[in-house]
Design a protein around this motif. Structure first.
Motif, PDB file in Angstrom:
ATOM      1  N   ARG A   9      36.344  11.323 -19.943  1.00  0.00           N
ATOM      2  CA  ARG A   9      35.856  10.622 -21.155  1.00  0.00           C
ATOM      3  C   ARG A   9      37.278  10.154 -21.971  1.00  0.00           C
ATOM      4  O   ARG A   9      38.101   9.383 -22.216  1.00  0.00           O
ATOM      5  CB  ARG A   9      34.440  10.208 -21.778  1.00  0.00           C
ATOM      6  N   LYS A  46      37.992   5.670 -26.561  1.00  0.00           N
ATOM      7  CA  LYS A  46      37.268   6.007 -27.404  1.00  0.00           C
ATOM      8  C   LYS A  46      38.122   6.460 -28.343  1.00  0.00           C
ATOM      9  O   LYS A  46      39.306   7.542 -28.063  1.00  0.00           O
ATOM     10  CB  LYS A  46      35.991   7.575 -27.606  1.00  0.00           C
ATOM     11  N   TYR A  97      36.746   1.525 -34.011  1.00  0.00           N
ATOM     12  CA  TYR A  97      35.869   1.236 -34.922  1.00  0.00           C
ATOM     13  C   TYR A  97      36.261   0.272 -36.495  1.00  0.00           C
ATOM     14  O   TYR A  97      35.403  -0.052 -37.084  1.00  0.00           O
ATOM     15  CB  TYR A  97      35.655   2.823 -35.505  1.00  0.00           C
ATOM     16  N   VAL A 140      25.680  -0.807 -29.657  1.00  0.00           N
ATOM     17  CA  VAL A 140      25.407  -0.853 -31.853  1.00  0.00           C
ATOM     18  C   VAL A 140      26.709  -0.180 -32.089  1.00  0.00           C
ATOM     19  O   VAL A 140      27.482   0.141 -30.902  1.00  0.00           O
ATOM     20  CB  VAL A 140      24.049  -0.079 -31.648  1.00  0.00           C
ATOM     21  N   GLY A 141      27.074   0.384 -32.885  1.00  0.00           N
ATOM     22  CA  GLY A 141      27.978   0.474 -33.799  1.00  0.00           C
ATOM     23  C   GLY A 141      28.215   1.859 -32.927  1.00  0.00           C
ATOM     24  O   GLY A 141      29.942   2.347 -32.664  1.00  0.00           O
ATOM     25  N   MET A 147      26.666   3.737 -30.766  1.00  0.00           N
ATOM     26  CA  MET A 147      25.281   3.995 -29.733  1.00  0.00           C
ATOM     27  C   MET A 147      25.071   2.806 -28.523  1.00  0.00           C
ATOM     28  O   MET A 147      25.946   1.495 -28.753  1.00  0.00           O
ATOM     29  CB  MET A 147      24.326   3.640 -30.165  1.00  0.00           C
ATOM     30  N   ASN A 148      24.911   3.064 -26.787  1.00  0.00           N
ATOM     31  CA  ASN A 148      24.656   2.089 -26.662  1.00  0.00           C
ATOM     32  C   ASN A 148      23.053   2.059 -27.028  1.00  0.00           C
ATOM     33  O   ASN A 148      22.330   2.398 -27.931  1.00  0.00           O
ATOM     34  CB  ASN A 148      24.844   3.096 -24.862  1.00  0.00           C
ATOM     35  N   LEU A 158      31.079   1.528 -24.764  1.00  0.00           N
ATOM     36  CA  LEU A 158      31.538   2.427 -24.419  1.00  0.00           C
ATOM     37  C   LEU A 158      30.572   3.637 -23.014  1.00  0.00           C
ATOM     38  O   LEU A 158      29.547   3.398 -23.433  1.00  0.00           O
ATOM     39  CB  LEU A 158      31.737   3.445 -25.561  1.00  0.00           C
ATOM     40  N   GLY A 197      28.359   5.610 -22.349  1.00  0.00           N
ATOM     41  CA  GLY A 197      28.019   6.843 -23.614  1.00  0.00           C
ATOM     42  C   GLY A 197      27.207   7.781 -22.972  1.00  0.00           C
ATOM     43  O   GLY A 197      27.385   7.502 -21.190  1.00  0.00           O
ATOM     44  N   VAL A 198      27.726   9.190 -23.146  1.00  0.00           N
ATOM     45  CA  VAL A 198      27.267  10.388 -22.526  1.00  0.00           C
ATOM     46  C   VAL A 198      25.711  10.054 -22.103  1.00  0.00           C
ATOM     47  O   VAL A 198      25.026  10.792 -21.532  1.00  0.00           O
ATOM     48  CB  VAL A 198      27.707  11.660 -22.929  1.00  0.00           C
ATOM     49  N   ARG A 251      24.381   7.434 -22.708  1.00  0.00           N
ATOM     50  CA  ARG A 251      23.123   6.537 -22.002  1.00  0.00           C
ATOM     51  C   ARG A 251      22.939   7.202 -20.568  1.00  0.00           C
ATOM     52  O   ARG A 251      22.006   6.664 -19.667  1.00  0.00           O
ATOM     53  CB  ARG A 251      24.468   5.788 -21.580  1.00  0.00           C
ATOM     54  N   THR A 294      20.902   5.028 -28.107  1.00  0.00           N
ATOM     55  CA  THR A 294      21.507   5.924 -27.975  1.00  0.00           C
ATOM     56  C   THR A 294      22.808   6.747 -28.440  1.00  0.00           C
ATOM     57  O   THR A 294      23.630   6.167 -27.572  1.00  0.00           O
ATOM     58  CB  THR A 294      21.627   6.562 -25.863  1.00  0.00           C
ATOM     59  N   THR A 349      25.677  11.039 -28.723  1.00  0.00           N
ATOM     60  CA  THR A 349      25.069  12.287 -29.586  1.00  0.00           C
ATOM     61  C   THR A 349      24.924  12.304 -30.620  1.00  0.00           C
ATOM     62  O   THR A 349      23.636  13.291 -30.978  1.00  0.00           O
ATOM     63  CB  THR A 349      26.828  12.422 -29.800  1.00  0.00           C
TER      64      THR A 349
HETATM   65  N1  PMP Z   1      29.192   3.490 -27.907  1.00  0.00           N
HETATM   66  C1  PMP Z   1      30.087   3.710 -28.899  1.00  0.00           C
HETATM   67  C2  PMP Z   1      30.609   2.437 -29.704  1.00  0.00           C
HETATM   68  C3  PMP Z   1      30.271   5.254 -29.716  1.00  0.00           C
HETATM   69  O1  PMP Z   1      30.487   5.523 -30.516  1.00  0.00           O
HETATM   70  C4  PMP Z   1      29.101   5.996 -28.658  1.00  0.00           C
HETATM   71  C5  PMP Z   1      29.234   7.180 -29.669  1.00  0.00           C
HETATM   72  N2  PMP Z   1      30.003   8.533 -29.323  1.00  0.00           N
HETATM   73  C6  PMP Z   1      28.096   6.061 -27.708  1.00  0.00           C
HETATM   74  C7  PMP Z   1      27.912   4.693 -27.885  1.00  0.00           C
HETATM   75  C8  PMP Z   1      27.198   6.981 -27.780  1.00  0.00           C
HETATM   76  O2  PMP Z   1      28.654   7.549 -26.894  1.00  0.00           O
HETATM   77  P1  PMP Z   1      27.496   9.113 -26.153  1.00  0.00           P
HETATM   78  O3  PMP Z   1      26.535   8.980 -26.242  1.00  0.00           O
HETATM   79  O4  PMP Z   1      28.608   9.919 -25.371  1.00  0.00           O
HETATM   80  O5  PMP Z   1      27.506  10.115 -28.355  1.00  0.00           O
END
Ligand code: PMP
Length: 354
Positions: free
Chosen positions: A94, A196, A201, A233-234, A236-237, A256, A258-259, A261, A300, A302
């Motif tokens: 990523r 990312k 943000y 979400v902010g 999270m997926n 994004l 997400g890992v 996700r 979901t 990290t």
């Molecule tokens: N969407 C956004 C905008 C994020 O910042 C994150 C956190 N990295 C995620 C989704 C979830 O991604 P991950 O599961 O890789 O943490």
């Protein structure tokens, strides 16, 4: 393979006290990894040095045009004393997808992984061991050329810093309240939403502030064009369980990837639970809430792995999910992924790296 130069700190810091809540992103370890890039020379001078301020010219391009990329992953200590990383290759992949979109030179995936592993090994004593705690790893690249013209930088710095973090839910999973944003947008197709990078943000802050003032913990973004379809979400997926089916918005270029996700989708497939990646409208969600087919909603990422959602608000319409408690499926996914991360559940999908 990087030839990493080591300069160990002569003043190791005291570890946080056992009762320190390890608030996210506030404490940093003894060392940091740094590596430079210069046009013509490529990535060079990989080094692990004492953690501390870095010196940049005020004209460094990152300060003006935001050319930067970051990643986030965690290291966990198992009960038998092993250190595990969770799918670090996904973060390396990523990182380079972000780099490509942002005109930053890519970093060989094995070098990214080596930098992360070398840092975790160096500051291993900082990995907290209480349930739910971990060592957060923040790799990032910034544009360092001292130049005020708008173009890709010719020089970059790649860094990896580490931060011990406390349990996201010290008392067990706790449902969050989500504000569905109808005024601002985070990203649009063709923009930088799937990278990312800081720009995404900063674009979210005004909405986050507004949601907090209204008593909501996070924002749910809609697509930037029609403002009808759910994105993420902010940090999270987002997933929905409707009529026995697990649904999540498809990766459309502005979300994004997400890992976590990807891990949830893989687990669903592994368990033969029907899972669909597709467009989901707010209308469909509210209809499912009304007719009783909406079983669970969870985010979901990290940081929290799984965040059950108990309450959503869109304009003046509040949607309560089930009885506002923790869904059975959310709990099962949470227990499985955190179990694999801590070496307690068999890692049949080969996700952890020692
Ligand atoms: N969407 C956004 C905008 C994020 O910042 C994150 C956190 N990295 C995620 C989704 C979830 O991604 P991950 O599961 O890789 O943490």
């Amino acid at each position: 393979m990087l030839n990493i130069r080591y300069e160990k700190t002569t003043a190791p810091k005291e570890l946080p006290a056992a009762d320190n809540p390890l608030k996210f992103g506030t404490i940093f370890t003894d060392h940091m990894f740094l590596m430079d890039y210069e046009e013509g020379k490529g990535w060079h001078d990989a080094r692990i040095v004492p953690y501390g301020p870095i010196s940049l010219e005020p004209s460094a391009m990152v300060f003006h045009y935001g050319q930067e990329m970051f990643e986030g992953l965690k290291a966990y200590k198992t009960e038998d004393g092993r250190t595990l990383l969770f799918r670090p290759n996904k973060n390396a992949e990523r990182a380079n997808n972000s780099n490509k979109r942002l005109c930053i030179p890519t970093i060989p995936e094995e070098d990214f992984a080596q930098a992360v592993k070398a840092m975790v090994k160096m500051d291993e004593r900082w990995i907290p061991t209480k349930p739910g705690t971990s060592l957060y790893i923040r790799p990032f690249v910034i544009a360092t050329d001292p130049f005020l013209g708008v173009r890709p930088s010719n020089r970059y710095l790649f860094a990896v810093i580490l931060s011990p973090v406390g349990a996201y839910y010290p008392e067990g999973l706790n449902p969050v309240k989500i504000w569905i944003e109808d005024e601002y947008v985070r990203a649009i197709k063709g923009g930088i939403g799937e990278a990312k990078t800081g720009g995404n943000y900063v674009a979210s802050l005004a909405s986050q502030v507004k949601a907090h003032e209204e008593g909501y913990s996070q924002v749910l973004w809609l697509d930037g064009k029609e403002r009808k379809y759910i994105e993420e979400v902010g940090a999270m997926n987002i997933f929905f369980k409707i009529n026995g089916k697990v649904l999540t918005p498809e990766l459309n270029g502005s979300i994004l990837p997400g890992v976590t996700r990807d891990s949830v989708i893989s687990l669903c497939k592994h368990w033969n639970v029907p899972v669909e990646e597709r467009r989901i409208s707010v209308e469909e969600l509210y209809e499912a809430g009304k007719d009783g087919s909406l079983e669970e909603v969870f985010g979901t990422g990290t940081a929290a792995v799984i965040s059950p959602v108990g309450h959503l608000r869109f304009e003046d319409h509040v949607l309560m999910v089930g009885d506002g408690g923790i869904g059975e499926f959310s709990q099962k996914i949470y227990d499985t992924i955190t179990g694999i991360q801590l070496g307690k559940v068999e890692d049949t999908l080969g996700w952890t790296v020692e």
